[in-house]
Scaffold this motif. Structure first.
Motif, short mmCIF file in Angstrom:
data_model
loop_
_atom_site.label_atom_id
_atom_site.label_comp_id
_atom_site.label_asym_id
_atom_site.label_seq_id
_atom_site.Cartn_x
_atom_site.Cartn_y
_atom_site.Cartn_z
N VAL A 119 0.84 -1.20 0.00
CA VAL A 119 0.00 0.00 0.00
C VAL A 119 0.87 1.25 0.00
O VAL A 119 0.63 2.19 -0.77
CB VAL A 119 -0.95 0.01 1.23
N ASN A 120 1.89 1.26 0.84
CA ASN A 120 2.77 2.41 0.93
C ASN A 120 3.51 2.64 -0.39
O ASN A 120 3.64 3.79 -0.85
CB ASN A 120 3.79 2.22 2.07
N ASP A 121 3.99 1.57 -1.01
CA ASP A 121 4.71 1.71 -2.29
C ASP A 121 3.79 2.23 -3.39
O ASP A 121 4.20 3.07 -4.21
CB ASP A 121 5.30 0.35 -2.71
N ILE A 122 2.56 1.74 -3.42
CA ILE A 122 1.61 2.23 -4.43
C ILE A 122 1.35 3.72 -4.24
O ILE A 122 1.32 4.49 -5.22
CB ILE A 122 0.28 1.44 -4.35
N LYS A 123 1.18 4.15 -2.99
CA LYS A 123 0.93 5.57 -2.72
C LYS A 123 2.10 6.44 -3.16
O LYS A 123 1.92 7.50 -3.76
CB LYS A 123 0.65 5.77 -1.22
N ILE A 124 3.32 5.97 -2.88
CA ILE A 124 4.52 6.72 -3.28
C ILE A 124 4.59 6.84 -4.80
O ILE A 124 4.83 7.93 -5.35
CB ILE A 124 5.79 6.04 -2.74
N ASP B 201 -6.69 6.90 -6.09
CA ASP B 201 -7.05 8.06 -5.28
C ASP B 201 -7.68 7.67 -3.94
O ASP B 201 -7.68 8.45 -2.99
CB ASP B 201 -8.04 8.96 -6.05
N ASN B 202 -8.24 6.46 -3.87
CA ASN B 202 -8.93 6.02 -2.65
C ASN B 202 -8.26 4.81 -2.02
O ASN B 202 -8.92 4.00 -1.36
CB ASN B 202 -10.39 5.70 -2.99
N ILE B 203 -6.95 4.69 -2.18
CA ILE B 203 -6.26 3.48 -1.74
C ILE B 203 -6.32 3.29 -0.23
O ILE B 203 -6.39 2.14 0.25
CB ILE B 203 -4.79 3.46 -2.23
N ASP B 204 -6.33 4.37 0.55
CA ASP B 204 -6.41 4.21 2.00
C ASP B 204 -7.70 3.50 2.41
O ASP B 204 -7.71 2.65 3.31
CB ASP B 204 -6.32 5.58 2.70
N GLU B 205 -8.78 3.84 1.77
CA GLU B 205 -10.07 3.20 2.05
C GLU B 205 -10.07 1.75 1.58
O GLU B 205 -10.48 0.83 2.30
CB GLU B 205 -11.20 3.97 1.35
N VAL C 39 -20.18 2.84 -5.82
CA VAL C 39 -19.31 3.54 -6.79
C VAL C 39 -18.08 2.69 -7.09
O VAL C 39 -17.65 2.58 -8.25
CB VAL C 39 -18.91 4.93 -6.25
N ASP C 40 -17.49 2.10 -6.07
CA ASP C 40 -16.33 1.22 -6.27
C ASP C 40 -16.68 0.07 -7.21
O ASP C 40 -15.92 -0.27 -8.12
CB ASP C 40 -15.86 0.63 -4.93
#
Length: 349
Positions: free
Chosen positions: A121-126, A154-158, A169-170
């Motif tokens: 998740v962190n790598d994708i966000k970076i 844009d909504n990866i944290d969720e 919507v997802d």
């Protein structure tokens, strides 16, 4: 003698009831509307089927939501890899410290259950925050990635939460290629209705013919935003050209040559943004209207209407946004009107 007469009377009563039931069944069958949804792969056909579940059924079951959850998370990893490769193909340099992250990420294998580790998740966000990723996504016509992929980045944290349940919507934005045939039954203003979705990829189209019989209305979906994109199956062919050719073939089909069509020029929201930057003449060389939405949509409509062989049937059309439920309500309102027109003409109503 009396027993014989009683037996004959019972037989006549039984035959009359059977014949009445057959006649009742025939009337119900004739009144049933069969909506056949056709189009090329990725046009948005399946999104309309999902909208049917939201508007006319009870939405999505828990099992279906879990299936979409897994697909969304696996797609996030796949789409990240696609963008890494796209950056390199298009020679768009990532920020230097992100190159190592990208190299390692290409070795990541999606979890079979769709779980996402904190590192992934962190790598994708970076990587998604890297300007190179945004630039490559803007140039997605040069490679294959769904237009809706940005929604999950844009909504990866969720999406990454342990208790994540996909929203409507997802689910509407989730791309899962249709394989085989999907049928949903629902009442459309009192009329029993079936809507049928078949896979739009070339390999799936041979299955269509079995669904053509007894069609009430053909709904043909066109992704107008794909005018600058190529097919997944054959990157030498423009997607909108393929849709035009398939539309003409479908119109001429023996089983559908007397059927009304409703053409949904879909993804108009994406088209409206894209046409500001990319001229429609990348698809149609004869187009001279420039980067103007109204002129471009009018031209696309004209190209499709030219392929129409009318006979004693009607061609209807709408410009649509398949992921917008309010917009799709208007589509079904139009479908209802057309079905009523067809049934009235046939004397069914």
């Amino acid at each position: 003698m009396g027993n014989k007469n009683n037996d004959l009377k019972k037989k006549r009563d039984r035959d009359r009831k059977i014949n009445q039931q057959i006649e009742n069944d025939r009337k119900v069958y004739e009144k049933e509307a069969k909506l056949l949804v056709l189009g090329t792969g990725d046009s948005g056909k399946s999104t309309f089927i999902k909208q049917t579940q939201l508007l006319f059924r009870d939405g999505f079951s828990e099992d279906e939501k879990m299936t979409f959850k897994k697909a969304i998370r696996i797609n996030l990893i796949r789409h990240t890899k696609l963008l890494i490769r796209a950056c390199r193909m298009l020679e768009i340099d990532l920020i230097k410290q992100n190159e190592e992250i990208a190299d390692h990420f290409l070795e990541v294998k999606p979890d079979s259950n769709g779980n996402l580790s904190k590192k992934i998740v962190n790598d994708i966000k970076i990587l998604w925050d890297d300007p190179a990723f945004k630039e490559s996504f803007d140039r997605r016509s040069q490679f294959q990635i769904p237009d809706t992929a940005y929604h999950y980045f844009d909504n990866i944290d969720e999406v990454a939460k342990e208790d994540y349940i996909p929203s409507n919507v997802d689910i509407l934005n989730c791309r899962i290629a249709t394989s085989g045939v999907k049928v949903i039954e629902f009442p459309l203003s009192g009329i029993p209705t079936k809507i049928i979705d078949v896979g739009g990829q070339r390999s799936e189209r041979r299955k269509w013919i079995h669904q053509f019989e007894d069609t009430t209305l053909v709904i043909y979906v066109v992704a107008i935003s794909e005018y600058d994109q190529k097919l997944y199956e054959d990157e030498s062919i423009n997607r909108l050209h393929e849709s035009l050719a398939l539309f003409e073939t479908t119109c001429k089909n023996y089983f559908l040559k007397k059927k009304d069509f409703l053409v949904l020029f879909n993804k108009k929201d994406i088209f409206k943004q894209k046409i500001k930057k990319i001229d429609l003449n990348v698809c149609f060389q004869k187009y001279k209207g420039g980067c103007q939405y109204k002129k471009a949509t009018k031209y696309i409509k004209k190209r499709f209407f030219r392929r129409w062989k009318s006979g004693k049937r009607n061609l209807h059309h709408m410009f649509t946004i398949g992921t917008n439920t309010k917009n799709v309500k208007l589509v079904f309102k139009r479908v209802q009107e057309v079905v009523y027109e067809i049934f009235t003409k046939q004397g069914i109503l």
